[in-house]
Design a protein around this motif. Structure first.
Motif, PDB file in Angstrom:
ATOM      1  N   THR A   1      30.427  70.817   5.448  1.00 38.13           N
ATOM      2  CA  THR A   1      29.553  70.339   5.020  1.00 38.13           C
ATOM      3  C   THR A   1      29.511  68.865   4.536  1.00 38.13           C
ATOM      4  O   THR A   1      30.704  68.326   3.942  1.00 38.13           O
ATOM      5  CB  THR A   1      28.228  70.862   4.004  1.00 38.13           C
ATOM      6  OG1 THR A   1      28.970  70.980   2.252  1.00 38.13           O
ATOM      7  CG2 THR A   1      28.321  72.815   4.353  1.00 38.13           C
TER       8      THR A   1
ATOM      9  N   HIS B   1      16.199  69.869   8.079  1.00 37.04           N
ATOM     10  CA  HIS B   1      16.458  68.978   6.922  1.00 37.04           C
ATOM     11  C   HIS B   1      17.416  68.483   7.402  1.00 37.04           C
ATOM     12  O   HIS B   1      18.468  69.572   7.596  1.00 37.04           O
ATOM     13  CB  HIS B   1      16.032  69.545   5.787  1.00 37.04           C
ATOM     14  CG  HIS B   1      13.793  68.965   5.213  1.00 37.04           C
ATOM     15  ND1 HIS B   1      13.425  68.090   6.105  1.00 37.04           N
ATOM     16  CD2 HIS B   1      13.047  70.059   5.701  1.00 37.04           C
ATOM     17  CE1 HIS B   1      12.096  68.954   5.286  1.00 37.04           C
ATOM     18  NE2 HIS B   1      12.111  69.993   5.569  1.00 37.04           N
ATOM     19  N   SER B   2      18.381  68.045   5.920  1.00 34.59           N
ATOM     20  CA  SER B   2      19.791  67.664   6.561  1.00 34.59           C
ATOM     21  C   SER B   2      20.774  67.492   5.165  1.00 34.59           C
ATOM     22  O   SER B   2      21.141  66.239   4.785  1.00 34.59           O
ATOM     23  CB  SER B   2      20.579  66.449   7.346  1.00 34.59           C
ATOM     24  OG  SER B   2      19.277  65.540   6.350  1.00 34.59           O
TER      25      SER B   2
ATOM     26  N   ARG C   1      19.956  70.825  13.631  1.00 33.92           N
ATOM     27  CA  ARG C   1      19.129  70.189  13.485  1.00 33.92           C
ATOM     28  C   ARG C   1      17.854  70.998  14.011  1.00 33.92           C
ATOM     29  O   ARG C   1      16.831  71.119  13.476  1.00 33.92           O
ATOM     30  CB  ARG C   1      18.415  69.325  12.291  1.00 33.92           C
ATOM     31  CG  ARG C   1      19.919  68.817  11.207  1.00 33.92           C
ATOM     32  CD  ARG C   1      19.675  67.174  10.317  1.00 33.92           C
ATOM     33  NE  ARG C   1      17.991  66.920  10.664  1.00 33.92           N
ATOM     34  CZ  ARG C   1      17.474  65.475  10.726  1.00 33.92           C
ATOM     35  NH1 ARG C   1      18.695  64.518  10.709  1.00 33.92           N
ATOM     36  NH2 ARG C   1      16.273  65.291  10.199  1.00 33.92           N
TER      37      ARG C   1
ATOM     38  N   PRO D   1      22.616  72.558   8.590  1.00 32.13           N
ATOM     39  CA  PRO D   1      22.869  71.768  10.017  1.00 32.13           C
ATOM     40  C   PRO D   1      24.156  71.024  10.299  1.00 32.13           C
ATOM     41  O   PRO D   1      24.793  70.840  11.370  1.00 32.13           O
ATOM     42  CB  PRO D   1      22.261  70.441   8.685  1.00 32.13           C
ATOM     43  CG  PRO D   1      22.013  70.275   7.555  1.00 32.13           C
ATOM     44  CD  PRO D   1      22.260  72.378   7.637  1.00 32.13           C
TER      45      PRO D   1
END
Length: 384
Positions: A268, A98-99, A111, A106
């Motif tokens: 992020t 998932h991101s 990922r 990530p």
């Protein structure tokens, strides 16, 4: 960031590795003779060889094509047992598919998950003799086929194990049943928010708050307790979100609710967005701990966010709320009572734990890390 000292004949050298270094290596490099980014199974041994030969490089990156198969088992017997609640800690996979915007995974590691052969995982558990254990995998069920093989292989070991998964597990009754048969007794899940819009905006739309109650019920039906984690400070959160979320957690009978301030860890997607919106208040990384407010919230003040988390903790762990939740938990009474009382103590002593150094005894009693810098001061520190 983790620091390691290598002592040689000529001098002591410092090497730095860990998520912080992988996320922003340019920030860490000036503070160390060598930095290690990414997973270090191959690069750390190379660093040691280079150091021994007097050829230490400034940076070591994760080796391309890293494979977790056929690796030596961790020497847990070398750990000072008195310093840990348990050393029965294992890993089958790394990474997550998932991101989510606020997740470091990530941004730091991509990922594409890595997997150890199931036979290696089972052999490690057998040689260590563990009967109760923790899987530290971020999302043990990300690859359904792998999870099916792993859980099937664990059944003969007659274990009790705890780990992490997403709420998607509750939609897969076959996999959930197999997890329970393999010995799963508790899972941590990132529920994050009771606002569907918050979840969509942060690319965690596969979470559905309207299904959270069903998630709890299905886990309990299989004898699995839930530690449900929520974050506060997402853009749709308003000052009433704290009590609303805590009341929901109690009504949903979540075994152990946990609450944190959403933290925009460096590089992020969340950090980049808040930086572009000029909402990052400080780059004092010591405050990036899930407890301090380091950005300007959208629909509340910094103080409302910082103080609101205490409201949530105290409501969820009032004696009345604990009584409503605890009687539904499938965990043994000593476990569910002990963990709830432990979190109640935490809820009423948050200021004592707002400094991570309390764990290692570096901070004087009662001394807290200062609050986040005011915007004007923070702006100047960005360039200093």
């Amino acid at each position: 960031m983790s620091w390691r000292t290598i002592s040689g004949d000529a001098a002591s050298r410092w090497c730095s590795g860990g998520p912080h270094v992988t996320l922003i290596p340019e920030d860490a490099a000036p503070h160390a003779d060598a930095i290690v980014t990414g997973y270090a199974e191959d690069s750390w041994p190379q660093l040691l060889r280079d150091f021994a030969n007097g050829q230490l490089q400034a940076r070591y990156n994760q080796a391309p094509g890293l494979d977790l198969a056929n690796r030596p088992f961790p020497r847990r017997d070398l750990l000072p047992g008195s310093h840990f609640l348990t050393n029965n800690v294992f890993e089958a996979t790394r990474g997550c598919v998932h991101s989510c915007d606020f997740c470091v995974v990530p941004a730091a590691w991509g990922r594409k998950p890595l997997q150890k052969p199931v036979a290696d995982v089972v052999a490690d558990i057998r040689q260590h003799g563990a009967r109760k254990l923790i899987f530290v995998d971020l999302n043990l069920v990300a690859d359904r086929g792998y999870a099916l093989r792993l859980f099937t292989a664990l059944i003969p070991l007659k274990l009790q194990w705890y780990g992490l998964a997403t709420v998607l597990l509750a939609d897969d009754l076959e996999l959930l049943g197999l997890a329970a048969r393999s010995g799963c007794k508790g899972l941590l899940m990132g529920l994050e928010s009771i606002s569907p819009q918050n979840l969509r905006e942060n690319h965690k739309g596969f979470n559905s708050p309207e299904k959270y109650v069903q998630v709890v019920e299905r886990l309990h039906e299989h004898g699995i307790a839930l530690q449900g984690c929520f974050v506060f400070g997402l853009d749709q959160d308003e000052p009433d979100v704290f009590l609303k979320t805590a009341e929901f957690a109690v009504a949903a009978k979540i075994d152990l609710p946990r609450f944190a301030v959403v933290t925009p860890f460096p590089n992020t997607a969340l950090y980049k967005r808040l930086l572009a919106e000029n909402r990052i208040l400080t780059r004092n990384w010591e405050l990036y701990d899930g407890q301090h407010v380091v950005f300007q919230p959208q629909k509340m003040s910094i103080q409302e966010l910082q103080q609101g988390i205490e409201v949530a903790w105290k409501h969820a762990y009032s004696f009345r709320s604990m009584a409503r939740r605890i009687r539904h938990s499938p965990a043994p009474w000593p476990v569910k009572l002990g963990t709830n009382l432990g979190y109640r103590f935490y809820a009423h002593n948050l200021s004592r734990f707002y400094n991570c150094d309390w764990i290692i005894g570096r901070a004087p009693a009662g001394q807290e890390i200062p609050a986040a810098e005011p915007p004007a001061l923070a702006a100047s520190s960005h360039h200093g």
